[in-house]
Scaffold this active site. Structure first.
Site, PDB file in Angstrom:
ATOM      1  CG  HIS A  74      -1.348 -33.707 -33.575  1.00 22.78           C
ATOM      2  ND1 HIS A  74      -0.519 -33.153 -34.503  1.00 22.78           N
ATOM      3  CD2 HIS A  74      -2.533 -33.046 -33.682  1.00 22.78           C
ATOM      4  CE1 HIS A  74      -1.174 -32.198 -35.150  1.00 22.78           C
ATOM      5  NE2 HIS A  74      -2.396 -32.104 -34.667  1.00 22.78           N
ATOM      6  CG  ASP A 240      -6.483 -31.092 -34.245  1.00 23.11           C
ATOM      7  OD1 ASP A 240      -5.404 -31.685 -34.059  1.00 23.11           O
ATOM      8  OD2 ASP A 240      -6.603 -30.150 -35.057  1.00 23.11           O
ATOM      9  CG  HIS A 263      -7.126 -26.624 -30.870  1.00 18.93           C
ATOM     10  ND1 HIS A 263      -7.117 -27.989 -30.923  1.00 18.93           N
ATOM     11  CD2 HIS A 263      -6.422 -26.203 -31.942  1.00 18.93           C
ATOM     12  CE1 HIS A 263      -6.427 -28.378 -31.987  1.00 18.93           C
ATOM     13  NE2 HIS A 263      -6.009 -27.319 -32.615  1.00 18.93           N
TER      14      HIS A 263
HETATM   15 ZN   LIG Z   1      -3.971 -30.829 -35.241  1.00 20.72          ZN
END
Ligand SMILES: [Zn+2]
Length: 303
Positions: A74, A240, A263
């Site tokens: 973030h 993200d 991610h």
């Molecule tokens: Zn996040």
């Protein structure tokens, strides 16, 4: 376009989403050409790069010489959108960037409040030169070239329909105003039913409705005030991704597209793009300039 850093120190303190423990970092200005650097107490600082990313389960973590710092995405998302090239992320307490309200809005506001200064060196960027795609199961993520001189676009699709959250799609052109209005307030989200299993793995220990969008088995928000955006979940995935791509330290000019990405897949995409020579380092093109791009290097791994 010039490189940028913050004008004064910014303090972020709160709890870690995953550790549930108190954590505090100080963001400090750095001279030009220093990049994004992390510092543990009593240790020299370490420059961020895609190869330093580790443990990408439900957050992006960076390896600081054997010590892992969690949930950097973030903060990186804000640094990307605000064109901050040089900054020291100085850890004072804990091993996680504070989750705050689960979005990036408070970080954005704090950085804007202290101000951003231009530095006497040209800013660089990476331009995508060929399409790169990475798959895992039914998830897919790609980077493609764009014709525009300065354009970073993000298109994301999520589908948790088996868990009651219907398909969400959002496409977004990265700029400060769009980001602040459409993306910055979107929060980390999770399903309440997953919390016990995550807690057994030491994850989401600090998660609650004050720092997460918590969904029930019908995909409805359990938070008192509901969702901030109707498509808040997919917008947070874009928030993200903007952060995950910035572990490379410069804005990527290209089109990022994702279907159910994570991610981990975002980091695999960056590593594949570097490995396959799909990112060309350039001076950041001036929007008003009609001159052709000046090529700096063809391989970011060497810079
Ligand atoms: Zn996040």
């Amino acid at each position: 376009m010039r490189q940028r850093t913050i004008k004064e120190c910014v303090i972020l303190d709160g709890i870690g989403l995953h550790s549930g423990k108190k954590t505090c970092v100080h963001l400090k200005p750095l001279p030009a050409n220093q990049g994004i650097r992390f510092k543990l107490p009593g240790e020299p600082s370490i420059k961020l790069s895609p190869k330093k990313v580790v443990e990408t389960i439900l957050c992006t973590s960076v390896d600081l010489g054997g010590t892992y710092l969690k949930t950097i995405e973030h903060l990186l998302s804000v640094l990307n959108v605000l064109f901050i090239d040089n900054i020291l992320i100085d850890l004072k307490d804990g091993l996680e960037i504070p989750i705050l309200d689960g979005s990036s809005k408070l970080i954005f506001d704090k950085v804007k409040k202290v101000g951003i200064i231009k530095q006497p060196f040209f800013k660089k960027a990476f331009r995508v030169t060929k399409k790169i795609t990475v798959n895992k199961g039914d998830a897919q993520v790609s980077l493609s070239p764009v014709e525009e001189k300065v354009s970073s676009t993000f298109s994301f699709m999520i589908d948790f329909s088996k868990r009651g959250l219907t398909r969400q799609y959002y496409s977004f052109d990265l700029n400060e105003n769009n980001y602040y209005q459409q993306i910055a307030s979107s929060r980390t989200f999770g399903f309440a039913a997953d919390k016990p299993a995550l807690a057994r793995k030491g994850l989401a220990l600090g998660a609650n409705t004050s720092n997460c969008l918590v969904l029930d088995h019908n995909g409805n928000a359990l938070n008192e005030n509901g969702v901030f955006y109707a498509d808040e979940c997919v917008k947070h995935k874009i928030l993200d991704a903007i952060g995950d791509l910035y572990v490379i330290g410069n804005r990527i000019i290209g089109h990022y597209e994702a279907n159910k990405a994570s991610h981990a897949l975002n980091n695999e995409l960056l590593l594949a793009a570097i490995e396959q020579g799909a990112l060309q380092k350039i001076l950041f093109p001036s929007v008003s300039s009609r001159s052709s791009l000046k090529m700096m290097s063809t391989n970011p791994a060497t810079t």
